[in-house]
Write an enzyme that holds these catalytic residues in place. Structure first.
Site, mmCIF file in Angstrom:
data_model
loop_
_atom_site.group_PDB
_atom_site.id
_atom_site.type_symbol
_atom_site.label_atom_id
_atom_site.label_comp_id
_atom_site.label_asym_id
_atom_site.label_seq_id
_atom_site.Cartn_x
_atom_site.Cartn_y
_atom_site.Cartn_z
ATOM 1 N N GLY A 129 0.795 -1.222 0.000
ATOM 2 C CA GLY A 129 0.000 0.000 0.000
ATOM 3 C C GLY A 129 0.823 1.265 0.000
ATOM 4 N N GLU A 132 -2.289 6.695 -2.808
ATOM 5 C CA GLU A 132 -3.294 7.421 -2.015
ATOM 6 C C GLU A 132 -4.043 8.363 -2.944
ATOM 7 O OE1 GLU A 132 -1.360 9.523 1.134
ATOM 8 O OE2 GLU A 132 -0.391 7.725 1.949
ATOM 9 N N ILE A 162 -5.649 -0.777 -3.711
ATOM 10 C CA ILE A 162 -4.676 -1.747 -3.198
ATOM 11 C C ILE A 162 -5.082 -3.172 -3.566
ATOM 12 C CG2 ILE A 162 -3.408 -2.520 -1.158
ATOM 13 C CD1 ILE A 162 -2.988 0.481 -2.048
ATOM 14 N N THR A 163 -4.307 -3.758 -4.474
ATOM 15 C CA THR A 163 -4.565 -5.121 -4.958
ATOM 16 C C THR A 163 -4.406 -6.128 -3.816
ATOM 17 O OG1 THR A 163 -3.778 -4.491 -7.142
ATOM 18 C CG2 THR A 163 -3.817 -6.849 -6.669
ATOM 19 N N ARG A 273 -8.954 -18.348 -39.770
ATOM 20 C CA ARG A 273 -10.068 -17.555 -40.292
ATOM 21 C C ARG A 273 -9.994 -17.475 -41.819
ATOM 22 N NH1 ARG A 273 -15.159 -15.829 -40.360
ATOM 23 N NH2 ARG A 273 -15.385 -13.573 -40.702
ATOM 24 N N GLU A 368 3.253 0.471 -10.913
ATOM 25 C CA GLU A 368 4.715 0.366 -10.759
ATOM 26 C C GLU A 368 5.440 1.560 -11.373
ATOM 27 O OE1 GLU A 368 5.930 -1.795 -8.842
ATOM 28 O OE2 GLU A 368 4.044 -2.854 -8.679
ATOM 29 N N THR A 370 4.194 5.131 -13.657
ATOM 30 C CA THR A 370 3.647 5.317 -15.006
ATOM 31 C C THR A 370 4.795 5.491 -16.011
ATOM 32 O OG1 THR A 370 3.579 7.715 -14.775
ATOM 33 C CG2 THR A 370 1.610 6.505 -14.058
ATOM 34 N N SER A 371 4.432 5.457 -17.284
ATOM 35 C CA SER A 371 5.455 5.625 -18.331
ATOM 36 C C SER A 371 6.206 6.939 -18.155
ATOM 37 C CB SER A 371 4.788 5.595 -19.715
ATOM 38 O OG SER A 371 4.274 4.307 -19.970
ATOM 39 N N GLU A 372 5.507 7.968 -17.704
ATOM 40 C CA GLU A 372 6.166 9.273 -17.534
ATOM 41 C C GLU A 372 7.231 9.192 -16.423
ATOM 42 O OE1 GLU A 372 2.711 8.946 -17.855
ATOM 43 O OE2 GLU A 372 3.094 9.401 -19.951
HETATM 44 C C1 LIG Z 1 -5.375 -2.436 -11.415
HETATM 45 C C2 LIG Z 1 -4.573 -1.568 -10.488
HETATM 46 C C3 LIG Z 1 -3.905 -2.144 -9.419
HETATM 47 C C4 LIG Z 1 -3.197 -1.347 -8.505
HETATM 48 N N1 LIG Z 1 -2.615 -1.944 -7.424
HETATM 49 C C5 LIG Z 1 -1.955 -1.173 -6.527
HETATM 50 C C6 LIG Z 1 -1.373 -1.758 -5.341
HETATM 51 O O1 LIG Z 1 -1.462 -2.970 -5.117
HETATM 52 N N2 LIG Z 1 -0.729 -0.939 -4.470
HETATM 53 C C7 LIG Z 1 -0.618 0.418 -4.681
HETATM 54 O O2 LIG Z 1 -0.011 1.087 -3.866
HETATM 55 N N3 LIG Z 1 -1.163 0.988 -5.772
HETATM 56 C C8 LIG Z 1 -1.827 0.242 -6.688
HETATM 57 N N4 LIG Z 1 -2.412 0.833 -7.778
HETATM 58 C C9 LIG Z 1 -2.320 2.278 -7.923
HETATM 59 C C10 LIG Z 1 -1.144 2.664 -8.765
HETATM 60 O O3 LIG Z 1 0.020 2.579 -7.997
HETATM 61 C C11 LIG Z 1 -1.390 4.101 -9.258
HETATM 62 O O4 LIG Z 1 -2.477 4.057 -10.143
HETATM 63 C C12 LIG Z 1 -0.171 4.647 -9.943
HETATM 64 O O5 LIG Z 1 0.832 4.920 -9.012
HETATM 65 C C13 LIG Z 1 -0.487 5.955 -10.680
HETATM 66 O O6 LIG Z 1 -1.074 6.862 -9.798
HETATM 67 P P1 LIG Z 1 -2.460 7.560 -10.172
HETATM 68 O O7 LIG Z 1 -3.360 6.515 -10.697
HETATM 69 O O8 LIG Z 1 -2.909 8.338 -8.994
HETATM 70 O O9 LIG Z 1 -2.104 8.538 -11.372
HETATM 71 P P2 LIG Z 1 -1.778 10.101 -11.280
HETATM 72 O O10 LIG Z 1 -0.661 10.330 -10.329
HETATM 73 O O11 LIG Z 1 -3.059 10.850 -11.076
HETATM 74 O O12 LIG Z 1 -1.249 10.376 -12.742
HETATM 75 C C14 LIG Z 1 -2.140 10.632 -13.827
HETATM 76 C C15 LIG Z 1 -1.313 10.909 -15.068
HETATM 77 O O13 LIG Z 1 -0.462 12.052 -14.840
HETATM 78 C C16 LIG Z 1 0.892 11.699 -15.058
HETATM 79 N N5 LIG Z 1 1.752 12.308 -14.049
HETATM 80 C C17 LIG Z 1 1.517 12.434 -12.725
HETATM 81 N N6 LIG Z 1 2.591 12.967 -12.096
HETATM 82 C C18 LIG Z 1 3.517 13.194 -13.048
HETATM 83 C C19 LIG Z 1 4.823 13.733 -13.057
HETATM 84 N N7 LIG Z 1 5.425 14.146 -11.938
HETATM 85 N N8 LIG Z 1 5.472 13.812 -14.228
HETATM 86 C C20 LIG Z 1 4.887 13.395 -15.375
HETATM 87 N N9 LIG Z 1 3.655 12.868 -15.439
HETATM 88 C C21 LIG Z 1 2.979 12.771 -14.298
HETATM 89 C C22 LIG Z 1 0.945 10.197 -14.898
HETATM 90 O O14 LIG Z 1 2.024 9.625 -15.621
HETATM 91 C C23 LIG Z 1 -0.404 9.745 -15.445
HETATM 92 O O15 LIG Z 1 -0.344 9.606 -16.839
HETATM 93 C C24 LIG Z 1 -3.119 0.069 -8.702
HETATM 94 C C25 LIG Z 1 -3.769 0.650 -9.790
HETATM 95 C C26 LIG Z 1 -4.501 -0.129 -10.669
HETATM 96 C C27 LIG Z 1 -5.219 0.549 -11.802
#
Ligand SMILES: Cc1cc2nc3c(=O)[nH]c(=O)nc-3n(C[C@H](O)[C@H](O)[C@H](O)COP(=O)(O)OP(=O)(O)OC[C@H]3O[C@@H](n4cnc5c(N)ncnc54)[C@H](O)[C@@H]3O)c2cc1C
Length: 384
Positions: A129, A132, A162-163, A273, A368, A370-372
């Site tokens: 976890g 947030e 949180i998975t 197909r 894990e 994001t791509s950014e």
């Molecule tokens: C199926 C699933 C399972 C998950 N399991 C877990 C888990 O077990 N434990 C856990 O802790 N979390 C988990 N998560 C959450 C996951 O860690 C977050 O979704 C992830 O960290 C991205 O955060 P966010 O979704 O709040 O995106 P945001 O932070 O809101 O980002 C949105 C967009 O803005 C971009 N962005 C944000 N900040 C920046 C920056 N500084 N520079 C450039 N671009 C930026 C991001 O790249 C993204 O494209 C899970 C999510 C999903 C969908």
């Protein structure tokens, strides 16, 4: 099909391991994957089944119930389990490669001995976890507070998405212990599910990864003994990044496995197909699309293995892991989209594997880091 990609650079022992996991996935996961996806419920018994095979313990030493190996074995495991179902692999990976890995890398001998043997056997399940409402892509925004009170810590805050949280017995919680110290003021804790003040919400409905379960976790005045602190106080951010770097290699492997499953599905459909007198592979467009998918997956797998071998050799794998994660997950999304395109309307039907792969793939670019965030990591390594 010729097994390009997954054979690349594997030793005989690694190939044997791959074959065992593949056989298990084809027997136990593939026939049930669509049903589990639609039921949106994780088959908990898989934890003990996979634990009994020693695979939850892959990458962990024998003295804590592990079965040895390292990041390469972990990558092979993830890739092959994901070929069966990405959602199933996700639940197992969050448990062993994030929650258990955090205890292994950061915990003291007593914490390892207390938790890992049961966890690696699949009898106690963990979740990880850190995310947030205000802390997602940027881990430094974690606001869950852990306050020291004598010999105890008191935790307050909430964790999102949180998975495994619906059934997890223990939780690794990333907290802020000293806001004035910024990134250095973060600490990790082991929280037991049944502790007073721990709340687990209702499962979220999601686009993909149907069989995996996730909720919000709330922490209201959760009082923890000091021995539940994982690693030294105030090194949380660096510590969490270390765990996440290993998670990135596993995530890259997951992407390759899912892309591989999508390629195989598309190839099966395209060769069977018939349109008129010939299969659709008679069209150059179809052959070239499949060839491009296979080529990109091959490159993604080589990058993943490279990062994993660096990690196993004790080298600095941070940049390689970020590159592998970035390339493999973006490749996977592209491959799954092309696979659905090639499978036509049949692929679009709810019971088809192609549409499941298409829904499952996108989150790999989000979780894990994001791509950014991967690109930011890679840029930092360019030495400018
Ligand atoms: C199926 C699933 C399972 C998950 N399991 C877990 C888990 O077990 N434990 C856990 O802790 N979390 C988990 N998560 C959450 C996951 O860690 C977050 O979704 C992830 O960290 C991205 O955060 P966010 O979704 O709040 O995106 P945001 O932070 O809101 O980002 C949105 C967009 O803005 C971009 N962005 C944000 N900040 C920046 C920056 N500084 N520079 C450039 N671009 C930026 C991001 O790249 C993204 O494209 C899970 C999510 C999903 C969908």
């Amino acid at each position: 099909m010729t097994d390009t990609g997954f054979d690349t650079g594997l030793t005989d022992e690694e190939r044997q391991f791959r074959d065992s996991v593949r056989a298990f996935a084809e027997r136990r996961i593939v026939p049930n994957a669509t049903r589990w996806d639609m039921e949106e419920r994780y088959p908990r018994e898989l934890f003990t089944e996979v634990g009994a095979l020693g695979w939850l313990g892959a990458g962990f030493p024998e003295e804590v119930g592990g079965s040895g190996g390292g990041a390469v074995i972990g990558a092979i495991l993830n890739a092959e389990l994901t070929r069966g179902s990405a959602a199933i692999a996700l639940g197992l990976y969050v448990h062993s490669m994030l929650a258990c890995a955090a205890i292994h890398h950061l915990g003291n001998p007593a914490q390892r001995a207390r938790l890992l043997p049961e966890a690696l056997a699949g009898r106690r399940i963990g979740c990880w976890g850190y995310a947030e409402a205000g802390a997602g892509a940027d881990i430094s925004r974690v606001a869950t507070r852990a306050r020291r009170e004598g010999s105890r810590y008191v935790l307050n805050g909430a964790k999102l998405y949180i998975t495994n949280s619906t059934f997890a017995d223990f939780m690794i919680i990333v907290t802020c212990t000293d806001p004035a110290r910024g990134l250095k003021g973060m600490s990790l804790f082991i929280v037991e599910r049944d502790m007073p003040g721990v709340g687990v919400g209702a499962p979220f409905a999601k686009l993909g990864m149907g069989a995996s379960e996730m909720t919000e976790i709330t922490l209201s005045d959760v009082r923890l003994p000091a021995e539940n602190l994982l690693g030294p106080e105030h090194i949380g951010f660096i510590a969490a990044l270390k765990v996440l770097s290993l998670g990135r290699i596993a995530s890259a492997a997951t992407a390759v496995g899912l892309g591989r499953a999508a390629l195989e599905e598309a190839l099966r459909y395209a060769t069977n197909r018939m349109q008129g007198e010939k299969p659709i592979t008679g069209h150059q467009f179809v052959r070239f699309t499949l060839a491009n998918m296979a080529t990109r997956l091959e490159a993604a797998w080589r990058m993943t293995l490279h990062a994993a071998r660096l990690a196993d050799a004790g080298g600095d794998y941070d940049c390689a892991a970020a590159m592998a994660k970035l390339f493999a997950t973006e490749t996977c999304t592209r491959v799954c989209e092309r696979a659905l395109h090639l499978c036509g309307a049949q692929g679009y039907m709810r019971e088809s594997a192609a549409q499941r792969f298409y829904r499952d793939c996108k989150v790999l670019e989000i979780g894990e880091g994001t791509s950014e965030i991967q690109r930011e990591t890679i840029f930092r390594h360019l030495g400018q």
